[in-house]
Write a protein that holds these residues in place. Sequence first.
Motif, PDB file in Angstrom:
ATOM      1  N   ALA B 477      46.887 -11.740 -36.315  1.00 21.41           N
ATOM      2  CA  ALA B 477      48.262 -12.224 -36.328  1.00 21.41           C
ATOM      3  C   ALA B 477      48.802 -12.014 -37.726  1.00 21.41           C
ATOM      4  CB  ALA B 477      48.322 -13.695 -35.940  1.00 21.41           C
ATOM      5  N   ARG B 478      49.966 -11.420 -37.795  1.00 16.67           N
ATOM      6  CA  ARG B 478      50.561 -11.086 -39.090  1.00 16.67           C
ATOM      7  C   ARG B 478      50.664 -12.339 -39.972  1.00 16.67           C
ATOM      8  NH1 ARG B 478      53.700  -5.766 -39.728  1.00 16.67           N
ATOM      9  NH2 ARG B 478      52.830  -5.479 -41.816  1.00 16.67           N
ATOM     10  N   GLY B 479      50.128 -12.206 -41.142  1.00 15.64           N
ATOM     11  CA  GLY B 479      50.232 -13.321 -42.090  1.00 15.64           C
ATOM     12  C   GLY B 479      49.226 -14.430 -41.861  1.00 15.64           C
ATOM     13  N   GLN B 480      48.521 -14.369 -40.716  1.00 22.46           N
ATOM     14  CA  GLN B 480      47.593 -15.469 -40.433  1.00 22.46           C
ATOM     15  C   GLN B 480      46.132 -15.054 -40.486  1.00 22.46           C
ATOM     16  OE1 GLN B 480      48.710 -17.485 -36.834  1.00 22.46           O
ATOM     17  NE2 GLN B 480      50.850 -17.500 -37.469  1.00 22.46           N
ATOM     18  N   GLY B 481      45.919 -13.774 -40.511  1.00 21.58           N
ATOM     19  CA  GLY B 481      44.536 -13.344 -40.618  1.00 21.58           C
ATOM     20  C   GLY B 481      44.056 -12.540 -39.422  1.00 21.58           C
ATOM     21  N   THR B 482      42.820 -12.100 -39.551  1.00 27.28           N
ATOM     22  CA  THR B 482      42.214 -11.233 -38.544  1.00 27.28           C
ATOM     23  C   THR B 482      40.892 -11.853 -38.128  1.00 27.28           C
ATOM     24  OG1 THR B 482      43.186  -9.352 -39.684  1.00 27.28           O
ATOM     25  CG2 THR B 482      41.424  -8.866 -38.115  1.00 27.28           C
ATOM     26  N   MET B 483      40.571 -11.736 -36.827  1.00 27.79           N
ATOM     27  CA  MET B 483      39.292 -12.257 -36.371  1.00 27.79           C
ATOM     28  C   MET B 483      38.554 -11.189 -35.554  1.00 27.79           C
ATOM     29  SD  MET B 483      38.305 -15.634 -34.210  1.00 27.79           S
ATOM     30  CE  MET B 483      38.545 -15.022 -32.577  1.00 27.79           C
ATOM     31  N   PHE B 484      37.337 -10.923 -35.955  1.00 28.27           N
ATOM     32  CA  PHE B 484      36.457 -10.037 -35.196  1.00 28.27           C
ATOM     33  C   PHE B 484      35.532 -10.901 -34.362  1.00 28.27           C
ATOM     34  CE2 PHE B 484      37.787  -7.289 -38.616  1.00 28.27           C
ATOM     35  CZ  PHE B 484      37.958  -6.062 -37.980  1.00 28.27           C
ATOM     36  N   LEU B 485      35.439 -10.602 -33.070  1.00 26.84           N
ATOM     37  CA  LEU B 485      34.595 -11.395 -32.187  1.00 26.84           C
ATOM     38  C   LEU B 485      33.551 -10.475 -31.548  1.00 26.84           C
ATOM     39  CD1 LEU B 485      35.742 -14.075 -29.697  1.00 26.84           C
ATOM     40  CD2 LEU B 485      34.147 -12.331 -28.959  1.00 26.84           C
ATOM     41  N   ILE B 486      32.298 -10.834 -31.755  1.00 25.95           N
ATOM     42  CA  ILE B 486      31.214 -10.045 -31.169  1.00 25.95           C
ATOM     43  C   ILE B 486      30.571 -10.878 -30.063  1.00 25.95           C
ATOM     44  CG2 ILE B 486      29.041  -8.841 -31.568  1.00 25.95           C
ATOM     45  CD1 ILE B 486      29.826  -8.759 -34.543  1.00 25.95           C
ATOM     46  N   GLU B 487      30.423 -10.250 -28.919  1.00 25.66           N
ATOM     47  CA  GLU B 487      29.828 -10.947 -27.780  1.00 25.66           C
ATOM     48  C   GLU B 487      28.465 -10.320 -27.516  1.00 25.66           C
ATOM     49  OE1 GLU B 487      32.825 -12.242 -24.530  1.00 25.66           O
ATOM     50  OE2 GLU B 487      31.534 -10.684 -23.683  1.00 25.66           O
ATOM     51  N   PHE B 488      27.405 -11.096 -27.732  1.00 22.00           N
ATOM     52  CA  PHE B 488      26.059 -10.602 -27.453  1.00 22.00           C
ATOM     53  C   PHE B 488      25.585 -11.175 -26.132  1.00 22.00           C
ATOM     54  CE2 PHE B 488      25.929 -10.465 -32.155  1.00 22.00           C
ATOM     55  CZ  PHE B 488      25.541  -9.148 -32.327  1.00 22.00           C
ATOM     56  N   PRO B 489      24.813 -10.408 -25.380  1.00 20.40           N
ATOM     57  CA  PRO B 489      24.195 -11.021 -24.214  1.00 20.40           C
ATOM     58  C   PRO B 489      23.269 -12.134 -24.698  1.00 20.40           C
ATOM     59  CG  PRO B 489      23.424  -8.746 -24.502  1.00 20.40           C
ATOM     60  CD  PRO B 489      24.435  -9.006 -25.576  1.00 20.40           C
ATOM     61  N   GLY B 490      23.205 -13.249 -23.975  1.00  7.63           N
ATOM     62  CA  GLY B 490      22.417 -14.404 -24.419  1.00  7.63           C
ATOM     63  C   GLY B 490      20.959 -14.064 -24.549  1.00  7.63           C
ATOM     64  N   ALA B 491      20.299 -14.703 -25.531  1.00  6.47           N
ATOM     65  CA  ALA B 491      18.876 -14.461 -25.735  1.00  6.47           C
ATOM     66  C   ALA B 491      18.085 -14.978 -24.547  1.00  6.47           C
ATOM     67  CB  ALA B 491      18.402 -15.138 -27.007  1.00  6.47           C
ATOM     68  N   SER B 492      18.448 -16.210 -24.118  1.00  3.64           N
ATOM     69  CA  SER B 492      17.812 -16.753 -22.906  1.00  3.64           C
ATOM     70  C   SER B 492      18.954 -17.252 -22.024  1.00  3.64           C
ATOM     71  CB  SER B 492      16.874 -17.897 -23.272  1.00  3.64           C
ATOM     72  OG  SER B 492      17.532 -18.762 -24.178  1.00  3.64           O
ATOM     73  N   PRO B 493      19.228 -16.573 -20.918  1.00  2.68           N
ATOM     74  CA  PRO B 493      20.361 -16.975 -20.097  1.00  2.68           C
ATOM     75  C   PRO B 493      20.196 -18.419 -19.630  1.00  2.68           C
ATOM     76  CG  PRO B 493      18.994 -15.344 -18.981  1.00  2.68           C
ATOM     77  CD  PRO B 493      18.474 -15.467 -20.364  1.00  2.68           C
ATOM     78  N   PRO B 494      21.285 -19.182 -19.567  1.00  2.00           N
ATOM     79  CA  PRO B 494      21.188 -20.570 -19.115  1.00  2.00           C
ATOM     80  C   PRO B 494      20.753 -20.598 -17.656  1.00  2.00           C
ATOM     81  CG  PRO B 494      23.480 -19.869 -19.279  1.00  2.00           C
ATOM     82  CD  PRO B 494      22.654 -18.758 -19.842  1.00  2.00           C
ATOM     83  N   PRO B 495      20.085 -21.678 -17.242  1.00  2.00           N
ATOM     84  CA  PRO B 495      19.620 -21.756 -15.854  1.00  2.00           C
ATOM     85  C   PRO B 495      20.786 -21.526 -14.884  1.00  2.00           C
ATOM     86  CG  PRO B 495      19.414 -23.862 -17.021  1.00  2.00           C
ATOM     87  CD  PRO B 495      19.727 -22.842 -18.030  1.00  2.00           C
ATOM     88  N   LEU B 496      20.491 -20.785 -13.824  1.00  2.00           N
ATOM     89  CA  LEU B 496      21.558 -20.397 -12.907  1.00  2.00           C
ATOM     90  C   LEU B 496      22.038 -21.563 -12.053  1.00  2.00           C
ATOM     91  CD1 LEU B 496      20.405 -16.883 -11.698  1.00  2.00           C
ATOM     92  CD2 LEU B 496      22.495 -17.453 -12.960  1.00  2.00           C
ATOM     93  N   ALA B 497      21.100 -22.478 -11.693  1.00  2.00           N
ATOM     94  CA  ALA B 497      21.420 -23.528 -10.722  1.00  2.00           C
ATOM     95  C   ALA B 497      22.674 -24.346 -11.082  1.00  2.00           C
ATOM     96  CB  ALA B 497      20.222 -24.440 -10.520  1.00  2.00           C
ATOM     97  N   PRO B 498      22.760 -24.907 -12.295  1.00  2.00           N
ATOM     98  CA  PRO B 498      23.943 -25.726 -12.591  1.00  2.00           C
ATOM     99  C   PRO B 498      25.229 -24.914 -12.513  1.00  2.00           C
ATOM    100  CG  PRO B 498      22.314 -25.846 -14.379  1.00  2.00           C
ATOM    101  CD  PRO B 498      21.866 -24.794 -13.436  1.00  2.00           C
ATOM    102  N   ARG B 499      25.136 -23.622 -12.910  1.00  2.00           N
ATOM    103  CA  ARG B 499      26.352 -22.818 -12.925  1.00  2.00           C
ATOM    104  C   ARG B 499      26.857 -22.557 -11.519  1.00  2.00           C
ATOM    105  NH1 ARG B 499      25.811 -17.479 -15.652  1.00  2.00           N
ATOM    106  NH2 ARG B 499      28.032 -17.275 -15.319  1.00  2.00           N
ATOM    107  N   SER B 500      25.910 -22.233 -10.626  1.00  2.00           N
ATOM    108  CA  SER B 500      26.356 -21.855  -9.286  1.00  2.00           C
ATOM    109  C   SER B 500      26.761 -23.079  -8.454  1.00  2.00           C
ATOM    110  CB  SER B 500      25.247 -21.060  -8.583  1.00  2.00           C
ATOM    111  OG  SER B 500      24.060 -21.815  -8.612  1.00  2.00           O
ATOM    112  N   SER B 501      26.141 -24.237  -8.780  1.00  2.00           N
ATOM    113  CA  SER B 501      26.463 -25.416  -7.970  1.00  2.00           C
ATOM    114  C   SER B 501      27.764 -26.077  -8.418  1.00  2.00           C
ATOM    115  CB  SER B 501      25.317 -26.426  -8.027  1.00  2.00           C
ATOM    116  OG  SER B 501      25.160 -26.861  -9.369  1.00  2.00           O
TER     117      SER B 501
END
Lengths: 129, 510
Positions: B477-501
Motif C-alpha cells: 500500500a502506497r506510503g504504508q509499506g510492503t508485505m511479503f507472505l510466504i506460505e509453506f506446507p505445514g510440517a505436520s498437518p493438523p489432525p483431519l478429524a476436527p477440521r472435517s467435523s
Amino acid sequence: MTAPPPTILVVEDQEEVNDLLQYNLVRAGYRALAAYDGHAGLAAVRQHLPDLVLLDVMLPGIDGWDICHALLEDPALSHIPVIIFTAKGSREDFDHGHRFANVAGYFIKPYATSDVIEHIGRVLAGRQR
Amino acid sequence: MRDVASSAPKGPMFGLTRSIRRRMITGSLLILALPLLVFTLAASSVLWRFYLQQLEADIAAQALLMADTVAPSLAAVGTGYLPDGAFGPEAIASRWRRRSDARVTIADARGVVRASSVGEGVGVPIDDSRRPGMRAALGGRSNATVWRSPSFDYEDTMYVNVPAWYGGQVTGVVRVAHTLTTIRHRVSRLRQTLLVAVLLYTLAIGVCTVAFAASIVRPAERLQRDAERIAAGDLSHRVEVRGPEEITQLARTLNHMTSRLQVLEGLRRRHVSDVSHELRTPLTAIRSMAETILKYGDSDAGLRERYLPRILAQTDRLARMVTQLLDLAQIESGHYVPALTPLNLAEVLDEVALTNAARAAELGVTLEARVPDRKLSVRGDRDRLVQVFMNLVDNALRYTPRGGSVTLSAVSTRGHVEVTVADTGQGVPPEHLPHLFDRFYRVETARSPLAGGTGLGLAIVRQIVESHGGRIKVTSARGQGTMFLIEFPGASPPPLAPRSSNPPTPESKE
C-alpha cells in the motif's frame, strides 16, 4: 578563448557513469550537461541545443532509440550528432543504430572513456568542416 | 566428428525404411501368398486322390464287366470245350491292344494266363512277381494296387484284379492295368496353372505392398527432414500438417514441441541479453572510475577518495550477482531438490534478525522477529530458507526510511505455515507488483539507484520457496509499506478429524 567550448549532453541513468563522463568531458575542454532519464534528456536537448548528445539506450521513461527518433523528427534538432551507448552489445542493437541518420557513433559498455572523448573530437571536427 | 554428424541422422531413417518395407512385405506374403501356396498344394493332392479313386472305380467297372463276360468261357477250360469268338479271353484282351496305357490279362482258375492284350506270357502260369495280386484274386476277392511295373517303364501303374464268377465258382481272373500318367499330367497341369497364378498374385501383392509402404514411409521421411531442419536451429520452421492421421498427429506434436522450444529459446536469449546488460553496467562504472583515476588522479586528489570505495562496492556487487546467477541456474536446472529437515522458525527468524541488527541500527530501522509459537517448524533446506529471509529483510531494509520498521513473523494457519516480512517503506506502485519476482526487475527511480541491489534477490526467493512447495505473495500500500507472505506446507498437518467435523467457521468463509 575565441569560441565558447562545445556543449555535450550526457543522457545516462547510472549516476556514477554520468558523473564520470561529465568529469572527463570537462577535463577535455567541453561544457557538459547531464540528464538521468529519457524525458529529461529530450527536454534538455530542446532547451540547451547541445553540440552533441551521448545517449544510453536503456533509460527509464523513453529509451535511447525513441529519443533518436524524436530528434530526427524535429528539423531544429535533427542535425545534432548522437553517440549511442548500449550494454546489450547485441547485433540487433547495432543494426538498429544504423537506421538513424543522426547516430554518429556506437559504443558497447564497458567502453574506454578516452575512446569516447576522442570520437567526440572527430565527430565535432567533421561537423565543422 | 564429421562422419558421426553426417551419418547419425541418416542411420535410423534408413533402418526405418528398410524395416517398415520389409515388415509389410513379409507380412503380406505370410498372410496372403503363403496360404494360397498351401491351398494349391492341398488342392492338387486332393485332386490326385480323387482322380486315383475315379480311375480305380473305372478300371474296376471295366474289369467286372470283362470278368462277367469272360467267366463262362473260362469255366470251360479243362472241359475241352473252349468257346471262341466275341466272348472269349483272346477276343476281349485283343480289344485293348491299341491302348498303350492300359493292359488286360486274363487267367483261368488254375492260374494259367489265357490271354493278354500284349500277348505276353500266354499259356504259362501267372508270374507273381510281375503280376501281383492276380493269384490272390483267384481266392474270390478283388484287389487293387499301385505299383511301378517294368511292363510300363516303371511308371506308376494301377492294377485291378477281379475274379470271374460263373455258377458260384471262380473260373478265372481278369486283370486290368492302367498307368497313372494321364492323371498325373492332369494334376500337374492344374498345379502349374495354380502356381503361376499364385506367383503372379504374389508379385502383384509385393508391388502393392512396396507402394503402400512407400506411402507410409514417405510422410515419415518428410517429417524427419523437417525435424532435422528444426534440430539444426530453424525454430521458426513448421511441419506441414497433412497425410495419414497418425502422421498429421505426429506433425502437430512436432509443431507444438517446436513452438515450446521457440518460446524457451526466446526466454534464454532474453536472459543472456539481460545478464550481459546487468554485468556490463557495473563494469562500465568500474572501468570509468578506474580510467578516470588513472588519468586525472595525480592532478585531482579527490578522485581517488571518491571513487575507490565505489569501485570496491561495484566489484562486490558484481561478485554477488555472479553468485546469485549461479544460485538461480542451479535451482532452475531442476537438479536442486531441497534436503527437507524440520526447522524451528523462531530460531531461524531470530538468527536472520540478529544478523541484520547492526545494519538496521545503522539505517535507523527497527528490525524484529515475532514468532508466538516457539515450536512452529517447517520442513526445508536451512541454508536456502535463511537465504530467502535474508534477501527479503535486505530488500525491506533498503526501501524503509529512517524511523521505520521491518517485522519478521511466522504463524500456523489452516494447515499452512505463513512467514511474513513486512516493512513500513514507501510501498511498491501497483504496476510494479506483478514484475517484482522477475529477474533484474528493480523498482528504482533514475536518480536513486540503491547501491547493492542485483535485481536477482526476489527471483531467487521465489525459486527457493517454490522448490519447497511453497508460494510467495506480495501486497503493498502506497506510503504504508510492503508485505511479503510466504506460505509453506505445514510440517505436520493438523489432525483431519476436527477440521472435517467442524462446520465452516466465519474466518474460513472469508
